[in-house]
Design a protein around this motif. Structure first.
Motif, PDB file in Angstrom:
ATOM      1  N   VAL A 168       0.838  -1.203   0.000  1.00  0.00           N
ATOM      2  CA  VAL A 168       0.000   0.000   0.000  1.00  0.00           C
ATOM      3  C   VAL A 168       0.872   1.252   0.000  1.00  0.00           C
ATOM      4  N   THR A 174      -6.033   4.061   4.168  1.00  0.00           N
ATOM      5  CA  THR A 174      -6.005   2.733   4.782  1.00  0.00           C
ATOM      6  C   THR A 174      -7.048   2.678   5.879  1.00  0.00           C
ATOM      7  N   ASP A 175      -7.349   1.483   6.290  1.00  0.00           N
ATOM      8  CA  ASP A 175      -8.319   1.263   7.356  1.00  0.00           C
ATOM      9  C   ASP A 175      -7.623   1.553   8.688  1.00  0.00           C
ATOM     10  N   TRP A 178      -6.561  -1.384  10.959  1.00  0.00           N
ATOM     11  CA  TRP A 178      -5.349  -2.097  10.580  1.00  0.00           C
ATOM     12  C   TRP A 178      -4.120  -1.295  10.970  1.00  0.00           C
ATOM     13  N   ASP A 179      -4.196   0.005  10.862  1.00  0.00           N
ATOM     14  CA  ASP A 179      -3.062   0.844  11.242  1.00  0.00           C
ATOM     15  C   ASP A 179      -2.724   0.650  12.723  1.00  0.00           C
TER      16      ASP A 179
END
Length: 186
Positions: A168, A174-175, A178-179
């Motif tokens: 990515v 981004t979600d 997830w980060d």
């Protein structure tokens, strides 16, 4: 002609140790485990051309038998990555305790109880299982591990391997969940 199972049982007798006539102390037995040995078992093996030496040490005592199985040799397997056949070294050590009791009991991994009236024990099944358990679930050709194998399959795997540019990009959204998880891993 006797039934096939009867013939197999007769051949398994080659792996019977008569312990009643042995003096207390240490005794050695050696077996060569070749394809004919594995044919005694009605299961399909994931290897070919076994050539395994089995050295069995039996320590006979008044109240028990202590077995030590030492196996070493090779079997031919196919590499899980490339499909190329190779000779896989097989080594294994296994200890088995045989005690005497009222009736036969084989509940544990390494302790067996046999009736007091027994005078012999067949070790074929333990030899077989020791070899089967010594074969790793993932079999990789040594040339794959050391990087010297040249194969179309390996080239294709290398081609399909993700690169940094496949990951990515920083400017893509981004979600956030997830980060947060990624922070935990770092």
């Amino acid at each position: 002609m006797p039934p096939k199972s009867s013939l197999m049982m007769d051949k398994k007798k080659n792996y019977t140790i008569v312990f009643s006539g042995l003096k207390n102390g240490i005794h050695h037995f050696e077996y060569e485990l070749k394809p004919s040995f594995f044919e005694l078992f009605e299961t399909e093996q994931e290897f070919r051309n076994p050539d395994i030496q089995a050295v069995i040490t039996l320590e006979k005592k008044d109240t028990m038998l202590l077995f030590h199985f030492n196996l070493s040799g090779n079997v031919e397997v196919d590499c899980d990555t490339t499909g190329e056949p190779f000779a896989l070294p097989v080594t294994s050590d296994y200890d088995l305790i045989v005690k005497f009791g009222e009736e036969y009991q084989d509940d544990g991994d390494d302790i067996v109880i046999i009736p007091f009236s027994e005078y012999e024990i067949n070790i074929a099944q333990w030899l077989y299982e020791t070899v089967i358990l010594a074969i790793p679930t993932k079999k990789v050709h040594p040339d794959v591990l050391n990087g010297s194998m040249q194969s179309d399959i390996l080239e294709k795997l290398q081609e399909l391997q993700p690169t940094e540019k496949d990951e990515v990009q920083d400017d893509e959204p981004t979600d956030p969940r997830w980060d947060q998880l990624k922070k935990l891993l770092n």
